[in-house]
Design a protein around this motif. Structure first.
Motif, mmCIF file in Angstrom:
data_model
loop_
_atom_site.group_PDB
_atom_site.id
_atom_site.type_symbol
_atom_site.label_atom_id
_atom_site.label_comp_id
_atom_site.label_asym_id
_atom_site.label_seq_id
_atom_site.Cartn_x
_atom_site.Cartn_y
_atom_site.Cartn_z
ATOM 1 N N ARG A 184 57.444 106.309 -22.136
ATOM 2 C CA ARG A 184 56.081 105.862 -21.340
ATOM 3 C C ARG A 184 57.086 104.941 -20.198
ATOM 4 N NH1 ARG A 184 53.638 109.440 -21.070
ATOM 5 N NH2 ARG A 184 51.814 109.970 -22.332
ATOM 6 N N TRP A 185 57.711 104.099 -20.760
ATOM 7 C CA TRP A 185 58.587 103.608 -19.905
ATOM 8 C C TRP A 185 60.263 102.436 -20.499
ATOM 9 C CZ3 TRP A 185 59.763 98.779 -22.850
ATOM 10 C CH2 TRP A 185 58.657 98.064 -23.660
ATOM 11 N N GLU A 186 60.725 102.213 -19.992
ATOM 12 C CA GLU A 186 61.960 101.905 -20.520
ATOM 13 C C GLU A 186 62.375 100.188 -19.899
ATOM 14 O OE1 GLU A 186 66.601 103.068 -19.659
ATOM 15 O OE2 GLU A 186 65.248 104.384 -21.272
ATOM 16 N N TYR A 187 63.032 99.832 -20.639
ATOM 17 C CA TYR A 187 63.382 98.145 -20.473
ATOM 18 C C TYR A 187 64.938 98.547 -20.541
ATOM 19 C CZ TYR A 187 64.953 93.369 -20.285
ATOM 20 O OH TYR A 187 65.848 92.145 -20.619
ATOM 21 N N GLU A 188 65.970 97.281 -19.666
ATOM 22 C CA GLU A 188 67.412 97.548 -20.213
ATOM 23 C C GLU A 188 67.980 96.320 -19.343
ATOM 24 O OE1 GLU A 188 71.650 100.201 -19.265
ATOM 25 O OE2 GLU A 188 69.373 100.645 -18.138
ATOM 26 N N THR A 189 69.001 95.938 -20.964
ATOM 27 C CA THR A 189 69.753 94.963 -20.534
ATOM 28 C C THR A 189 70.792 94.690 -20.683
ATOM 29 O OG1 THR A 189 69.548 92.022 -20.940
ATOM 30 C CG2 THR A 189 69.626 93.635 -22.733
ATOM 31 N N ALA A 190 71.456 94.032 -19.862
ATOM 32 C CA ALA A 190 73.309 94.413 -20.503
ATOM 33 C C ALA A 190 73.739 93.721 -21.871
ATOM 34 C CB ALA A 190 73.705 93.070 -19.433
ATOM 35 N N ILE A 191 74.528 94.232 -22.286
ATOM 36 C CA ILE A 191 74.857 93.303 -24.105
ATOM 37 C C ILE A 191 76.167 93.473 -24.010
ATOM 38 C CG2 ILE A 191 72.788 94.425 -25.050
ATOM 39 C CD1 ILE A 191 74.888 96.868 -26.423
ATOM 40 N N ALA A 212 64.785 90.965 -29.310
ATOM 41 C CA ALA A 212 66.150 90.734 -28.830
ATOM 42 C C ALA A 212 66.957 91.309 -28.827
ATOM 43 C CB ALA A 212 66.175 89.274 -30.446
ATOM 44 N N PHE A 213 67.990 90.907 -28.100
ATOM 45 C CA PHE A 213 69.539 91.557 -28.007
ATOM 46 C C PHE A 213 70.669 90.636 -28.932
ATOM 47 C CE2 PHE A 213 66.277 93.143 -25.548
ATOM 48 C CZ PHE A 213 65.874 94.068 -25.320
ATOM 49 N N SER A 214 72.205 91.991 -28.531
ATOM 50 C CA SER A 214 73.173 91.258 -29.022
ATOM 51 C C SER A 214 73.172 90.091 -27.539
ATOM 52 C CB SER A 214 74.742 92.548 -28.932
ATOM 53 O OG SER A 214 74.349 93.538 -30.315
ATOM 54 N N GLY A 215 74.348 89.114 -27.968
ATOM 55 C CA GLY A 215 74.505 88.773 -27.173
ATOM 56 C C GLY A 215 73.724 87.138 -26.739
ATOM 57 N N GLY A 216 72.985 87.229 -28.303
ATOM 58 C CA GLY A 216 71.211 86.033 -28.057
ATOM 59 C C GLY A 216 70.139 85.935 -27.273
ATOM 60 N N LYS A 217 70.125 87.575 -26.346
ATOM 61 C CA LYS A 217 69.069 87.177 -25.716
ATOM 62 C C LYS A 217 67.473 87.300 -26.151
ATOM 63 C CE LYS A 217 67.903 89.204 -20.746
ATOM 64 N NZ LYS A 217 68.295 89.737 -20.146
ATOM 65 N N VAL A 218 66.374 87.093 -26.095
ATOM 66 C CA VAL A 218 65.182 87.355 -26.213
ATOM 67 C C VAL A 218 64.058 87.529 -24.789
ATOM 68 C CG1 VAL A 218 63.031 86.300 -27.508
ATOM 69 C CG2 VAL A 218 65.467 86.016 -28.450
ATOM 70 N N VAL A 219 63.703 88.983 -24.765
ATOM 71 C CA VAL A 219 62.912 89.028 -23.935
ATOM 72 C C VAL A 219 61.372 89.030 -24.293
ATOM 73 C CG1 VAL A 219 65.105 90.179 -22.822
ATOM 74 C CG2 VAL A 219 63.059 91.369 -24.367
ATOM 75 N N CYS A 220 60.285 88.907 -23.089
ATOM 76 C CA CYS A 220 59.511 89.535 -23.633
ATOM 77 C C CYS A 220 59.291 90.179 -22.361
ATOM 78 C CB CYS A 220 57.948 87.849 -23.138
ATOM 79 S SG CYS A 220 56.620 88.265 -23.138
ATOM 80 N N LEU A 221 58.357 91.552 -22.883
ATOM 81 C CA LEU A 221 58.063 91.794 -21.459
ATOM 82 C C LEU A 221 56.171 92.338 -21.813
ATOM 83 C CD1 LEU A 221 60.487 95.124 -23.306
ATOM 84 C CD2 LEU A 221 60.345 92.712 -21.474
ATOM 85 N N ASP A 222 56.013 93.320 -20.664
ATOM 86 C CA ASP A 222 54.702 93.357 -21.008
ATOM 87 C C ASP A 222 54.520 94.705 -21.843
ATOM 88 O OD1 ASP A 222 52.017 95.385 -18.904
ATOM 89 O OD2 ASP A 222 51.332 93.640 -18.957
ATOM 90 N N GLU A 223 53.468 95.116 -21.969
ATOM 91 C CA GLU A 223 53.461 96.255 -22.958
ATOM 92 C C GLU A 223 52.994 97.549 -22.663
ATOM 93 O OE1 GLU A 223 50.236 98.093 -26.475
ATOM 94 O OE2 GLU A 223 50.249 95.804 -26.679
ATOM 95 N N GLN A 224 52.466 96.790 -21.962
ATOM 96 C CA GLN A 224 52.193 98.979 -21.296
ATOM 97 C C GLN A 224 52.628 99.075 -19.513
ATOM 98 O OE1 GLN A 224 48.678 100.525 -21.317
ATOM 99 N NE2 GLN A 224 48.873 98.925 -23.108
ATOM 100 N N THR A 225 53.442 98.476 -19.374
ATOM 101 C CA THR A 225 54.277 98.450 -18.451
ATOM 102 C C THR A 225 55.738 98.257 -18.711
ATOM 103 O OG1 THR A 225 54.281 96.552 -17.226
ATOM 104 C CG2 THR A 225 52.600 98.048 -16.371
#
Length: 398
Positions: A184-191, A212-225
């Motif tokens: 349905r969707w994908e989010y990507e961040t550098a680690i 939350a991701f390696s490197g100490g990053k927290v993200v908030c994403l829209d559930e639908q998109t």
């Protein structure tokens, strides 16, 4: 011991690398193993003496296969209102009646299950070292679908009922249709290059996905998109060596009371505003374990075996329990008005959540407990590293 390079964890090298004895805690494991060649090894405290205020009642016990089988995986069980689900690293998945522990079914897969389970909405979800997302029927264990993702899945997935959310080791959150497994969707961040072996389960609330991701990053994403609403780093890398600069979020997120609470390895315990990611406070605590909370207090077990109660609003340390120092504690759980952790000798320890005083102890079995106890109602469910699953309730002594 060799730390895990994120760039090596996907593609054709994935299988060979994950079978080379990779440690779950890189530096933390070196400190706590007590290895004679390590000058920084921590000598675990002996079991402390105290006056027990509670009797621990084991409601039932069951065999859930081989458990983690001396690997570094944390295969946390999943609990619903009627069932408890557990898995081992050799691909066996079990369903037990929550009330009496009777086994309802066993599914023999050939999967190398590598993250904890999620159960809900009539399904059981898990991920594998080969990067496959799998959904089983909670009723009989039959496979409903599987989907190849981009890389290893080392954390428990979650589901909203319509979406199944998986976090992969290469820095992606991938949302799949819960009925079909279609993307349905994908989010990507550098680690970063160097990461812990593990991951964080996404949290979904009020139409938002927090991760939350390696490197100490927290993200908030829209559930639908999957579109980012905000992104924030809660700890920065410091030090000369690559290992010294390792800052990783490998614990649970708690999203409540207007905040997103998290902890980082070699970093901080911190809280962010759940609307915009603005930081409220951060305290220097290194932890890779599951957090818990109750009545405005956060409960944290750190990498040295200290347990703290932390005020959610201010970050003030309310109490510290140091008698379990060096005992390689699990994350925390709250049962009744108490905080409970497991340790490397298979003991469960309960503390009064108001002051951290030890009030009860019970030996689950003589093997390490590596994943935090799971609470449902007034019962906790504990899975040992060798596959022993049990349910416990407390009774106050007269």
């Amino acid at each position: 011991m060799q730390p895990l390079k994120a760039s090596q964890a996907s593609g054709g090298l994935r299988r060979s690398l994950t079978t080379r004895g990779l440690v779950a805690l890189v530096a933390g494991a070196l400190v706590l193993t007590g290895c004679s060649s390590n000058p920084n090894a921590i000598e675990p405290n002996d079991l402390p003496d105290f006056d027990s205020a509670y009797k621990v009642k084991r409601l039932w016990k069951a065999n859930a296969g081989d458990g983690m089988d001396e690997t570094s995986m944390k295969l946390s069980p999943a609990v619903t209102s009627q069932q408890v689900f557990a898995a081992d690293v050799h691909g066996q998945v079990y369903a037990f009646n929550r009330e009496d522990g009777d086994r309802q079914w066993r599914k023999k897969t050939e999967d190398r299950i590598s993250g904890g389970l999620f159960a809900g909405y009539g399904k059981v979800y898990y991920g594998t070292r080969e990067g496959e997302a799998v959904a089983l029927s909670a009723e009989d264990g039959s496979e409903l679908w599987r989907r190849q993702l981009s890389s290893e899945i080392l954390s428990a997935p979650t589901s909203t009922g319509s979406l199944a959310l998986y976090q992969t080791i290469d820095g992606r959150i991938q949302a799949l249709d819960s009925e079909t497994g279609e993307p349905r969707w994908e989010y990507e961040t550098a680690i970063p290059n160097l990461i812990l072996l593990g991951g964080t389960q996404p949290v979904v609330t009020a139409g938002r996905v927090y991760a939350a991701f390696s490197g100490g990053k927290v993200v908030c994403l829209d559930e639908q998109t999957g579109s980012p609403i905000w992104e924030r780093r809660v700890a920065e890398s410091t030090g000369r060596s690559e290992l010294d600069r390792l800052v990783d979020i490998n614990t649970s997120l708690i999203v409540e009371n207007g905040g997103v609470f998290t902890a980082t390895f070699q970093g901080k315990v911190a809280v962010l505003d759940w609307e915009n990611g603005r930081p409220y406070w951060a305290k220097d605590i290194s932890s890779h374990q599951r957090l818990s909370s109750d009545l405005g207090t956060l409960f944290v077990s750190d990498d040295q075996g200290l347990v703290r109660g932390v005020d959610q609003r201010s970050g003030t340390f309310l109490w510290q329990q140091d008698k379990l120092y060096g005992r390689r504690l699990t994350g925390t759980a709250v049962q009744d008005d108490l905080v409970v952790v497991g340790d490397y000798e298979g003991y469960l320890h309960w503390m009064d959540q108001s002051d951290g005083k030890l009030v009860a102890r019970y030996r689950h079995r003589g093997k390490p407990i590596v994943s935090a106890p799971i609470r449902h109602d007034d019962v906790i469910y504990v899975l040992g590293s060798e596959g022993r699953l049990a349910a416990y309730r407390l009774e106050a002594r007269d």
